[in-house]
Structures are given as C-alpha cells and as structure tokens.
Design a protein around this motif. Structure first.
Motif, PDB file in Angstrom:
ATOM      1  N   ASP A  28      74.371  42.242 -39.854  1.00 52.75           N
ATOM      2  CA  ASP A  28      75.431  41.797 -38.929  1.00 52.75           C
ATOM      3  C   ASP A  28      76.803  42.188 -39.472  1.00 52.75           C
ATOM      4  OD1 ASP A  28      73.492  40.689 -37.381  1.00 52.75           O
ATOM      5  OD2 ASP A  28      73.909  38.607 -37.924  1.00 52.75           O
ATOM      6  N   VAL A  31      77.367  46.003 -39.218  1.00 52.21           N
ATOM      7  CA  VAL A  31      77.615  46.442 -37.842  1.00 52.21           C
ATOM      8  C   VAL A  31      79.038  46.073 -37.421  1.00 52.21           C
ATOM      9  CG1 VAL A  31      76.960  46.060 -35.432  1.00 52.21           C
ATOM     10  CG2 VAL A  31      75.189  46.335 -37.172  1.00 52.21           C
ATOM     11  N   LEU A  32      79.447  44.842 -37.764  1.00 51.32           N
ATOM     12  CA  LEU A  32      80.765  44.380 -37.332  1.00 51.32           C
ATOM     13  C   LEU A  32      81.890  45.044 -38.124  1.00 51.32           C
ATOM     14  CD1 LEU A  32      79.867  40.657 -36.694  1.00 51.32           C
ATOM     15  CD2 LEU A  32      80.589  42.339 -34.996  1.00 51.32           C
ATOM     16  N   ARG A  35      82.476  48.185 -36.481  1.00 49.90           N
ATOM     17  CA  ARG A  35      83.296  47.945 -35.291  1.00 49.90           C
ATOM     18  C   ARG A  35      84.781  47.894 -35.662  1.00 49.90           C
ATOM     19  NH1 ARG A  35      84.967  42.372 -33.806  1.00 49.90           N
ATOM     20  NH2 ARG A  35      86.073  42.582 -31.856  1.00 49.90           N
ATOM     21  N   ARG A  38      86.117  51.215 -36.494  1.00 50.43           N
ATOM     22  CA  ARG A  38      86.246  52.051 -35.308  1.00 50.43           C
ATOM     23  C   ARG A  38      87.570  51.732 -34.594  1.00 50.43           C
ATOM     24  NH1 ARG A  38      80.536  52.609 -33.111  1.00 50.43           N
ATOM     25  NH2 ARG A  38      80.370  54.686 -34.003  1.00 50.43           N
ATOM     26  N   HIS A  39      87.962  50.458 -34.634  1.00 46.55           N
ATOM     27  CA  HIS A  39      89.249  50.076 -34.025  1.00 46.55           C
ATOM     28  C   HIS A  39      90.393  50.917 -34.588  1.00 46.55           C
ATOM     29  CE1 HIS A  39      87.945  45.774 -32.709  1.00 46.55           C
ATOM     30  NE2 HIS A  39      87.370  46.730 -32.027  1.00 46.55           N
ATOM     31  N   ARG A  42      91.060  53.904 -32.735  1.00 50.80           N
ATOM     32  CA  ARG A  42      91.381  53.731 -31.312  1.00 50.80           C
ATOM     33  C   ARG A  42      92.784  53.219 -31.107  1.00 50.80           C
ATOM     34  NH1 ARG A  42      86.036  53.670 -29.540  1.00 50.80           N
ATOM     35  NH2 ARG A  42      85.324  55.410 -30.776  1.00 50.80           N
ATOM     36  N   ASN A  43      93.414  52.831 -32.209  1.00 48.34           N
ATOM     37  CA  ASN A  43      94.609  52.025 -32.075  1.00 48.34           C
ATOM     38  C   ASN A  43      95.750  52.726 -32.791  1.00 48.34           C
ATOM     39  OD1 ASN A  43      96.435  49.933 -32.096  1.00 48.34           O
ATOM     40  ND2 ASN A  43      94.828  48.396 -32.262  1.00 48.34           N
ATOM     41  N   ARG A 104      90.340  34.553 -28.961  1.00 50.21           N
ATOM     42  CA  ARG A 104      90.857  34.259 -27.623  1.00 50.21           C
ATOM     43  C   ARG A 104      89.997  34.851 -26.524  1.00 50.21           C
ATOM     44  NH1 ARG A 104      93.642  30.208 -27.322  1.00 50.21           N
ATOM     45  NH2 ARG A 104      93.611  29.786 -29.519  1.00 50.21           N
ATOM     46  N   ASN A 105      89.506  36.079 -26.716  1.00 54.53           N
ATOM     47  CA  ASN A 105      88.959  36.785 -25.552  1.00 54.53           C
ATOM     48  C   ASN A 105      87.476  36.557 -25.309  1.00 54.53           C
ATOM     49  OD1 ASN A 105      87.506  38.421 -27.201  1.00 54.53           O
ATOM     50  ND2 ASN A 105      88.640  40.287 -26.774  1.00 54.53           N
ATOM     51  N   ILE A 107      84.804  36.951 -27.345  1.00 55.70           N
ATOM     52  CA  ILE A 107      83.746  37.711 -28.010  1.00 55.70           C
ATOM     53  C   ILE A 107      83.074  36.869 -29.097  1.00 55.70           C
ATOM     54  CG2 ILE A 107      84.951  38.935 -29.907  1.00 55.70           C
ATOM     55  CD1 ILE A 107      83.569  41.510 -28.667  1.00 55.70           C
TER      56      ILE A 107
ATOM     57  N   GLU B  87      85.350  35.105 -19.037  1.00 56.40           N
ATOM     58  CA  GLU B  87      86.259  36.061 -19.634  1.00 56.40           C
ATOM     59  C   GLU B  87      85.491  37.314 -19.997  1.00 56.40           C
ATOM     60  OE1 GLU B  87      89.077  33.880 -22.530  1.00 56.40           O
ATOM     61  OE2 GLU B  87      87.259  32.723 -22.364  1.00 56.40           O
ATOM     62  N   SER B  89      84.000  39.357 -22.420  1.00 58.10           N
ATOM     63  CA  SER B  89      83.681  39.196 -23.835  1.00 58.10           C
ATOM     64  C   SER B  89      83.022  40.456 -24.379  1.00 58.10           C
ATOM     65  CB  SER B  89      82.792  37.980 -24.044  1.00 58.10           C
ATOM     66  OG  SER B  89      81.649  38.068 -23.251  1.00 58.10           O
ATOM     67  N   LEU B 106      73.362  43.811 -33.100  1.00 51.54           N
ATOM     68  CA  LEU B 106      73.553  42.403 -33.454  1.00 51.54           C
ATOM     69  C   LEU B 106      72.392  41.541 -32.954  1.00 51.54           C
ATOM     70  CD1 LEU B 106      77.380  41.996 -32.860  1.00 51.54           C
ATOM     71  CD2 LEU B 106      76.177  42.097 -35.040  1.00 51.54           C
TER      72      LEU B 106
END
Lengths: 273, 310
Positions: A28, A31-32, A35, A38-39, A42-43, A104-105, A107, B87, B89, B106
């Motif tokens: 986990d 993988v994260l 992620r 990868r940001h 992209r940013n 907040r979003n 996830i 939202e 997600s 995951l």
C-alpha cells in the motif's frame, strides 16, 4: 458494455494470493508513494519547487547577495547547506497542500472503505517529500559545483550528510503532514506551508549569526534549522562542527518522535469526523 | 433471517453533541435488490451510508452488510462493499487509467491484473478514449463514471451509491441509470441515496423515506406514490382566504399562502377535483397539473400530524 467483466469469479481469478498484513501495508505504501511522485510530474508548482527554485536561489545568493555577506570561507561553500535546508521547506509546501487535499476531497474516505491501511497515505506523502528533498539537494550540489562550490568531505562525511538530511527531511515532512491535517481548506494549507518556507530565514542557513544582535543571535544559533544547516556545512566543508551535529541529531530526533504520534492522532480524529 | 438480507440495520442511532443525526433507523435490503434512501439534505442519508460502510461507528443499534457486523467485523465488510460518494474521490492529477490501476493495486490485485481490470472497466464505462487524460479535466458525468468504476474493481456484491446523479445533466443521469441497471442485472445489492423521487421510482425495488434522522415511510415506489396520488394539482386563488375555504372541499391538500396543492389518484380525479372547486364558486387565478415530487411526499407525510388527511 458487456456485463461479464463484472462477475466476481473473473476478479477472483486475477486476484493475487493472500499475503501477510505487513506485506500488504508495505505494498500500500509503495503504491501510494508512486502516486505522490507521479503528482510531481503533473504539477507545475511542484516541478518549480523541486528543480528550478533551488537553482534560482543558488544563483541569487552566489552572485547577487553573496558578495556583500562576509563569511570565514567562500560564501558559496557557506550557503549550499543553507540552501539545501531552505529548498526542503519549499518542497514541503506541496506536502501540506497534498495532505489537505486528500483529507478534503474524499479520497481518504474512499481508502477507509477499502481494505487499505489508511495511514499509508501519510507515510506515502512523507516518503515522496523526502525523495523530493534529496532531488533538490542533488540539484543544488551539482549546480553548486558549476559556480564554485568546493566540498572537502570524504565518503564517511557524505554518508553522514545523507543520514542527517534523511532524519531532518523525515521529521520536517511529518510536521508538514500535521499542518496539512490542521488546515481547514487548501488555501489555509498553503498559508501554513509558508511557515516552513520562512523558518530557515531565521537561522544561520544564509548568514552567520555573529553579526546579529546578541539575544537574537543566540536564539537563532541554537534553533533546529540552524543546527542542521551548521552540521551539514561542517561535514561538507572546512567549517568547524562545534556541537552542531549532536544538536541537529537531538533536535530532529525529538521533533520526529513528537510529530509522528501527533499526526497519527490528528489523522484518526479528522478521518473519523 | 440475516442470510436473506445483504443489508440489515436495526435501531441505528448517531448524535453529534446535541444534534441527533439518526434516531433509530431500521433498514433491510434483500440480496440482489435495490433499496433507495430518499430524503432532503441533512435528513441523515449520508450518515446511514457512512455507518454501513464502516466509516462511522454508530452510538446505538446494530447493522450487518453481507452478513458481517459493520463494527465488529469492519475489515470483512470492507472486502464485500463498493462505495461511490457524493464528492469526487478519485485523484484529479492522475489519469483515468492511473486511478483505476492504483486503486486495483490498493485492493491488492497484482500489477498485471490491476492493469487488465482497469482496461475492462474503462471500456465498460465508456472511458477508453479519456483514459490517458488527467481526471481533473473530466466532465461531471465522466468523473462519476470513473468514481463508480473504481468502486467496482473487485466486483463487490454490495454497492453503496451516495447521490450518484446529483448535479448531473439529464443525459449523464440517463447514462448513470444505464450502468446501475446493469449492476442490478448482475445480481448486485445496491443501496442508493437520492433526492429525486423519480430516480428511486425508476430504479429501486423498495424505498425508505428518511427525514429528521428516522424512517418516515417504507415500501415499494408504487406504495409511496399511491399514498400521495399520481397527479398533483396546483391552484392559485386571488386571496389566502379563498384558498383556505377551497381546501375544505378537497382531501389531503397542502396550503401555502394563496396556493393550494391537491393530490389526485389519476387524470379522471384531476378533472373531477377541478370541477368540484369551480362548481363551488371558487375561481382559480392559476392552475397547473404536474407529477408529484419528493417535496410533495414530504409535505404530505409530515403534514399528517397537522391534521391533513390522505
């Protein structure tokens, strides 16, 4: 749109064999972390923070301001360690925002409804930020060479620098995670991030403390950011170490030991809210 | 008994300080059926979903999903459910495919399996073309589809859809219904929350009407509609006074100012009611006939205590 792709048999057929809880948690986190890294690609903000800002600061302090600052060694040798510390702070603003965003979003909410260890998200943010800090530090050292940086460190000293920076970056990242968890909005998060950007300016990162007023100089000399900047400087160059290495170790180990459980507690409270 | 129900909740209660979000909610969804949870904002729908998906621990009551207790066997519950929240997600910085592969990993699928599954779902949800684009540039409908696709990676037998169509344009909504119907055809148990009576009417086997933290009515969509009539007549009168007098002529009417909202079982009754009001000498200044909405259900259901009759 065929329906057969949805059959549980199909999914079970492709699912991997059961692994231990530890192996799953490790997977986990990997993988994260992937992620979060990868940001970076992209940013635009993050790319600038990680690659361009260190170089801009380096050139600015080497050619624009450096001439006016008097140090015992060449100013470029003095300032590199300070810039490494400063760019770590810059890199962390995106960690603060990233954590705020995730909380907040929705996830994190989604992860919590999945068989995922939820704190893996935080571990991944920290791992990615530590990696970014090392990328920035490498950029600084390589670019520094080109403009006159001449370290006299042997292999042991380099290893010690890597170790100290890893401890410093990890501890500071957990502080960034805490700020991200505290922020009520993404805008607030980027405001909190400024604390990390500003803190190094109140240290010996860029200028020696000797010329500061006595009280201020004393406070600045012993604060954690000065300790790490002084320690790295003494390892890389001929600057005297004094007690800065021990001071840095104690400061940042203490910050790490405090920050991790605090972040964990905040995360649990926020995630369950 | 518990084996018949994929979702079973008894006496669920949850408070935040003095605010009673839920006060004793009972819910049952048979295996392979769809239960729609209808209610206005703040009724407690999302709280129910959060408890059933192990995100929130209830203060009172018990619930099982797929036969597993949501508090004591939360980890088992997480293995059999999919959740699509209100939202978005998914990760906006990642592409659609990257999101699905990451989530697959995951869920502990192997690398190759996660990629295979991602491609299957992208195709199934009509996202193959957009697969390489970052999710933040997706339209509302595409995001919801991606979000739903993520919750279907392991083909879970129980799925929670929290207002999956809120804010979507009519075409995207139709597309979402299409997908939901397919899931139902596959034998998935679905708990759907919605603010739209129409949506529940079209999709759900049973509907639970939730308001003020409790279930106010439960039954098939047909049951609920019969209770409030299939048509609705909106009269406008010159004054409040006239409207009040006209209210006495008809049953189950809801009064608001100089307007009067009257339920009717069918078109024949609509004509009959309009004639009755006109024959009694009350001249309507405005008249509209429409389908009942969730608002009507609520106004009617909560109006009962104030003396209006069905």
């Amino acid at each position: 749109m065929s329906t057969n792709v949805l059959t549980p048999e199909r999914v079970r057929a492709v699912a991997v064999a059961p692994r231990s809880a530890l192996a799953l948690a490790w997977s986990d986190c990997l993988v994260l972390t992937g992620r979060s890294l990868r940001h970076l690609t992209r940013n635009m903000d993050q790319l600038i923070q990680t690659f361009s800002l260190p170089i801009i600061l380096l050139l600015m302090f080497r050619y624009l301001l450096g001439g006016a600052i008097k140090t015992d060694q060449t100013y470029i040798n003095y300032v590199i360690s300070g810039l490494i510390v400063i760019s770590a702070g810059f890199n962390l603003t995106s960690t603060v925002i990233g954590v705020t965003n995730d909380m907040r979003n929705g996830i994190v909410e989604r992860f919590r409804s999945m068989p995922v260890l939820p704190p893996s998200v935080l571990v991944a943010h920290v791992a990615a930020a530590v990696l970014r800090t090392f990328v920035s530090a490498t950029v600084l050292i390589v670019a520094g060479f080109l403009v006159g940086f001449r370290p006299d460190a042997g292999p042991l000293e380099w290893l010690a620098v890597i170790g100290l920076l890893a401890l410093f970056a990890t501890a500071l990242c957990w502080v960034a995670v805490i700020l991200g968890l505290l922020a009520k909005s993404v805008e607030g998060g980027s405001g909190y991030g400024l604390i990390l950007v500003f803190l190094p300016y109140l240290s010996s990162a860029l200028v020696p403390t000797e010329t500061m007023p006595k009280v201020l100089g004393t406070i600045v000399r012993y604060q954690p950011v000065s300790a790490i900047a002084d320690a790295v400087r003494s390892l890389l160059t001929e600057a005297p170490a004094g007690n800065s290495i021990w001071l840095a170790l104690v400061w940042w180990a203490a910050i790490l030991l405090l920050a991790v459980p605090t972040a964990a507690r905040l995360f649990r409270r926020r995630a369950l809210g | 008994m518990s084996s018949e129900y994929a979702i079973e909740a008894r006496g669920l209660a949850k408070s935040y300080g003095d605010v009673h979000a839920l006060r004793g909610v009972d819910l049952y969804a048979e295996r392979g059926s769809m239960l729609a949870l209808l209610g206005p904002n703040g009724a407690g729908k999302t709280t129910v979903i959060r408890i059933l998906t192990t995100l929130l621990i209830p203060d009172g009551g018990t619930a099982t999903v797929g036969g597993h207790d949501v508090v004591r066997a939360a980890a088992r519950v997480r293995e059999v459910i999919g959740l699509t929240g209100q939202e978005m997600s998914v990760d906006g910085l990642l592409t659609g495919r990257e999101n699905l592969v990451m989530m697959g990993r995951l869920f502990h699928l192997g690398k190759a399996a996660a990629r295979q599954r991602a491609d299957d779902l992208l195709e199934q949800f009509d996202l193959t073309e957009a697969a390489g684009r970052q999710a933040r540039w997706y339209s509302g409908g595409m995001r919801r589809r991606l979000d739903l696709a993520v919750s279907l990676i392991t083909a879970p037998p129980v799925i929670f859809l929290d207002e999956p169509t809120t804010g979507l344009d009519p075409r995207s909504r139709q597309g979402m219904w299409e997908v939901i119907r397919k899931l139902m055809a596959d034998g998935t148990t679905i708990l759907l929350t919605t603010q739209y009576l129409e949506e529940a009417d079209i999709l759900a086997d049973r509907v639970a009407l939730i308001d003020g933290g409790g279930v106010v009515a439960e039954g098939t969509p047909g049951d609920l509609k019969r209770r409030i009539g299939s048509e609705r007549i909106e009269f406008q009168f010159a004054t409040d006074d006239v409207a009040e007098k006209a209210q006495l002529l008809v049953g189950g009417a809801v009064l608001h100012g100089n307007g009067l909202s009257v339920p009717a079982a069918d078109p024949a009754e609509v004509r009959h009611l309009i004639n009755r009001v006109a024959d009694a000498g009350f001249d309507a200044t405005g008249l509209e006939i429409r389908r009942p909405t969730l608002d009507d259900v609520f106004l009617t259901m909560t109006g009962q205590t104030e003396g209006a009759t069905l």
